[in-house]
Write a protein that holds these residues in place. Structure first.
Motif, short mmCIF file in Angstrom:
data_model
loop_
_atom_site.label_atom_id
_atom_site.label_comp_id
_atom_site.label_asym_id
_atom_site.label_seq_id
_atom_site.Cartn_x
_atom_site.Cartn_y
_atom_site.Cartn_z
N HIS A 148 0.84 -1.20 0.00
CA HIS A 148 0.00 0.00 0.00
C HIS A 148 0.88 1.25 0.00
CE1 HIS A 148 -3.28 -2.64 0.55
NE2 HIS A 148 -3.18 -2.80 1.85
N PRO A 149 0.58 2.20 -0.88
CA PRO A 149 1.35 3.45 -0.90
C PRO A 149 1.05 4.33 0.31
CG PRO A 149 -0.47 3.57 -2.44
CD PRO A 149 -0.47 2.17 -1.91
N ASP A 150 1.86 5.34 0.49
CA ASP A 150 1.69 6.29 1.58
C ASP A 150 0.36 7.03 1.38
OD1 ASP A 150 1.88 8.20 3.53
OD2 ASP A 150 3.42 9.38 2.52
N PRO A 151 -0.56 6.97 2.35
CA PRO A 151 -1.87 7.61 2.18
C PRO A 151 -1.77 9.13 1.99
CG PRO A 151 -1.59 6.81 4.44
CD PRO A 151 -0.48 6.23 3.63
N ALA A 152 -0.76 9.76 2.58
CA ALA A 152 -0.60 11.20 2.41
C ALA A 152 -0.30 11.53 0.95
CB ALA A 152 0.52 11.73 3.32
N GLU A 153 0.58 10.74 0.33
CA GLU A 153 0.90 10.97 -1.08
C GLU A 153 -0.30 10.64 -1.97
OE1 GLU A 153 3.65 12.52 -2.12
OE2 GLU A 153 3.97 12.71 0.05
N GLU A 154 -1.06 9.63 -1.61
CA GLU A 154 -2.23 9.28 -2.40
C GLU A 154 -3.28 10.40 -2.37
OE1 GLU A 154 -3.13 6.10 -4.33
OE2 GLU A 154 -1.02 6.68 -4.39
N ILE A 155 -3.58 10.92 -1.19
CA ILE A 155 -4.63 11.93 -1.10
C ILE A 155 -4.22 13.22 -1.82
CG2 ILE A 155 -4.03 13.16 1.04
CD1 ILE A 155 -7.51 11.79 0.12
N LYS A 156 -2.92 13.46 -1.92
CA LYS A 156 -2.42 14.65 -2.63
C LYS A 156 -2.74 14.59 -4.12
CE LYS A 156 1.38 15.70 0.56
NZ LYS A 156 2.86 15.68 0.73
N SER A 253 -9.70 2.95 -1.85
CA SER A 253 -9.67 1.52 -1.55
C SER A 253 -8.33 0.92 -1.97
CB SER A 253 -10.80 0.79 -2.28
OG SER A 253 -10.69 -0.60 -2.14
N GLY A 254 -7.95 -0.15 -1.31
CA GLY A 254 -6.76 -0.89 -1.71
C GLY A 254 -7.02 -1.85 -2.86
N TRP A 255 -8.31 -2.06 -3.21
CA TRP A 255 -8.66 -3.00 -4.27
C TRP A 255 -8.48 -2.37 -5.64
CZ3 TRP A 255 -8.92 -7.91 -3.17
CH2 TRP A 255 -9.34 -8.32 -1.90
N ILE A 268 -5.94 3.83 -0.99
CA ILE A 268 -5.85 4.02 0.45
C ILE A 268 -6.62 2.89 1.11
CG2 ILE A 268 -6.36 5.53 2.40
CD1 ILE A 268 -6.04 7.91 0.56
N SER A 269 -5.90 2.04 1.82
CA SER A 269 -6.49 0.84 2.41
C SER A 269 -6.44 0.90 3.93
CB SER A 269 -5.73 -0.40 1.93
OG SER A 269 -6.23 -1.57 2.56
N ASP A 270 -7.40 0.24 4.56
CA ASP A 270 -7.40 0.12 6.02
C ASP A 270 -7.06 -1.31 6.46
OD1 ASP A 270 -8.05 2.79 6.77
OD2 ASP A 270 -10.06 2.44 6.00
N HIS A 271 -6.42 -2.06 5.55
CA HIS A 271 -5.98 -3.42 5.84
C HIS A 271 -4.46 -3.50 5.77
CE1 HIS A 271 -9.97 -5.44 5.56
NE2 HIS A 271 -10.24 -4.41 4.77
N ALA A 272 -3.91 -4.52 6.43
CA ALA A 272 -2.47 -4.74 6.40
C ALA A 272 -2.05 -5.29 5.04
CB ALA A 272 -2.09 -5.73 7.50
N ASP A 273 -0.96 -4.74 4.47
CA ASP A 273 -0.42 -5.30 3.24
C ASP A 273 0.61 -6.38 3.59
OD1 ASP A 273 1.86 -3.90 4.02
OD2 ASP A 273 1.80 -2.47 2.37
N TRP A 274 1.30 -6.89 2.58
CA TRP A 274 2.24 -8.00 2.78
C TRP A 274 3.30 -7.67 3.82
CZ3 TRP A 274 2.78 -13.01 1.81
CH2 TRP A 274 4.06 -13.59 1.83
N ASP A 275 3.96 -6.52 3.68
CA ASP A 275 5.03 -6.15 4.62
C ASP A 275 4.50 -5.98 6.04
OD1 ASP A 275 6.92 -6.24 2.63
OD2 ASP A 275 6.94 -4.08 2.27
N ALA A 276 3.29 -5.44 6.16
CA ALA A 276 2.70 -5.23 7.49
C ALA A 276 2.37 -6.57 8.15
CB ALA A 276 1.46 -4.37 7.38
N ILE A 277 1.89 -7.52 7.37
CA ILE A 277 1.59 -8.84 7.92
C ILE A 277 2.89 -9.50 8.40
CG2 ILE A 277 0.75 -11.16 7.38
CD1 ILE A 277 -1.24 -9.83 5.43
N LEU A 278 3.96 -9.40 7.59
CA LEU A 278 5.24 -9.98 8.00
C LEU A 278 5.77 -9.32 9.27
CD1 LEU A 278 7.17 -10.51 4.63
CD2 LEU A 278 5.74 -12.12 5.90
#
Length: 313
Positions: A148-156, A253-255, A268-278
């Motif tokens: 998931h990309p940085d939400p701050a950069e996405e909203i910009k 959404s992350g989808w 912008i996702s509210d779920h854990a991505d691969w790195d966050a799960i690890l």
């Protein structure tokens, strides 16, 4: 000793036979432990619901008198028992009031994450890492290529156009996060909210979450101002106005499939991505990982024989 049948999947939902309760049941039950208030985890009609206070408030708004016969609200870290299982909640970082569920039985700790994210989000309680023998994790985005990309950069990205924007977002959790992010990173935008989202916004503010400025949607304002308006709508409204004119469409959404045919892709996702799960697995230090709500095969392959990964769904 880890019990392989501590949590089983039934048509009603995740069942703990040793405590005779369900985690996030999909049908009304006698004893329901609810991680958070999204509709795919919290339904109305159960006899006893154990959850955090915000989750109770959201459920009572959504289901009214059918939310539950009795609520048993618990603070984070507060222990309680259902039969012989000791339970406590820890922040999950998904939405306001979302909880990981720690279950201890015969000296073994089983941690159910529910939906979670570990990245900062000041609209909800920050995710808390806690050690457990078994990590029962969601695997919504458990693929190595998902980051998931940085939400701050996405909203910009919204700043790239001055045109009015119709922004699709889930009414509970995502909409409130979008209001705060837009206020912080897109200060020239006037935010308008669909009426169905407004009660959830007010509940967030009642719990002390500062979202910034916004207004109830006003058709005249949108019609008379062709620039700098962001209209936040729930998914059903977003999809029903697929051919809306004079607006740029975006869906938070992350989808990937929800980004198609939109003017702006907003990952912008509210779920854990691969790195966050690890990272979560590394810090929880479980002996076993059980996966839910997604595809656990990539995790099973990644850990090989180094860590037992069991796919529950």
């Amino acid at each position: 000793m880890i019990l392989d049948d501590f949590i089983t999947i039934t048509p009603t939902g995740l069942y703990c036979v040793y405590g005779d309760f369900y985690l996030d049941p999909q049908q009304p039950v006698q004893q329901a432990v609810v991680s958070h208030a999204h509709g795919d985890h919290a339904i109305g009609g159960s006899a006893n619901v154990y959850c955090t206070k915000p989750t109770e408030t959201f459920m009572k708004h959504r289901y009214r008198k059918f939310a539950a016969v009795d609520f048993h609200t618990k603070a984070y870290h507060q222990s309680f028992k259902i039969k012989d299982v000791t339970i406590s909640f820890y922040p999950a970082g998904h939405i306001l009031g979302s909880a990981q569920v720690m279950m201890e039985y015969q000296g073994t700790k089983y941690l159910y994450t529910g939906d979670y994210k570990i990245e900062p989000d000041s609209t909800c309680e920050a995710f808390e890492f806690v050690k457990a023998d078994v990590l029962i994790t969601e695997s919504t985005f458990a693929k190595p290529q998902t980051k998931h990309p940085d939400p701050a950069e996405e909203i910009k990205k919204l700043n790239a156009t001055s045109a009015n924007i119709m922004l699709g977002a889930y009414a509970l959790g995502k909409s409130q996060r979008m209001i705060q992010l837009i206020n912080q990173y897109c200060p020239t935008r006037n935010i308008m909210i669909h009426f169905s989202i407004m009660p959830f916004v007010k509940i967030y503010e009642d719990y002390g979450v500062k979202l910034g400025t916004y207004k109830m949607y006003d058709r005249k304002v949108m019609k008379n101002n062709s620039e700098n308006q962001v209209y936040i709508v729930p998914p059903m409204v977003f999809h029903s106005y697929h051919k809306a004119i004079n607006v740029v469409r975006a869906f938070a959404s992350g989808w990937e499939n929800l980004q198609q045919q939109n003017g702006i892709s907003l990952y912008i996702s509210d779920h854990a991505d691969w790195d966050a799960i690890l990272e979560t697995i590394e810090k929880v230090q479980p002996s076993q990982v059980w996966t839910l709500h997604g595809d656990g095969r990539a995790l099973k392959e990644y850990f090989g024989g180094k860590l037992e990964v069991k796919i529950l769904n």
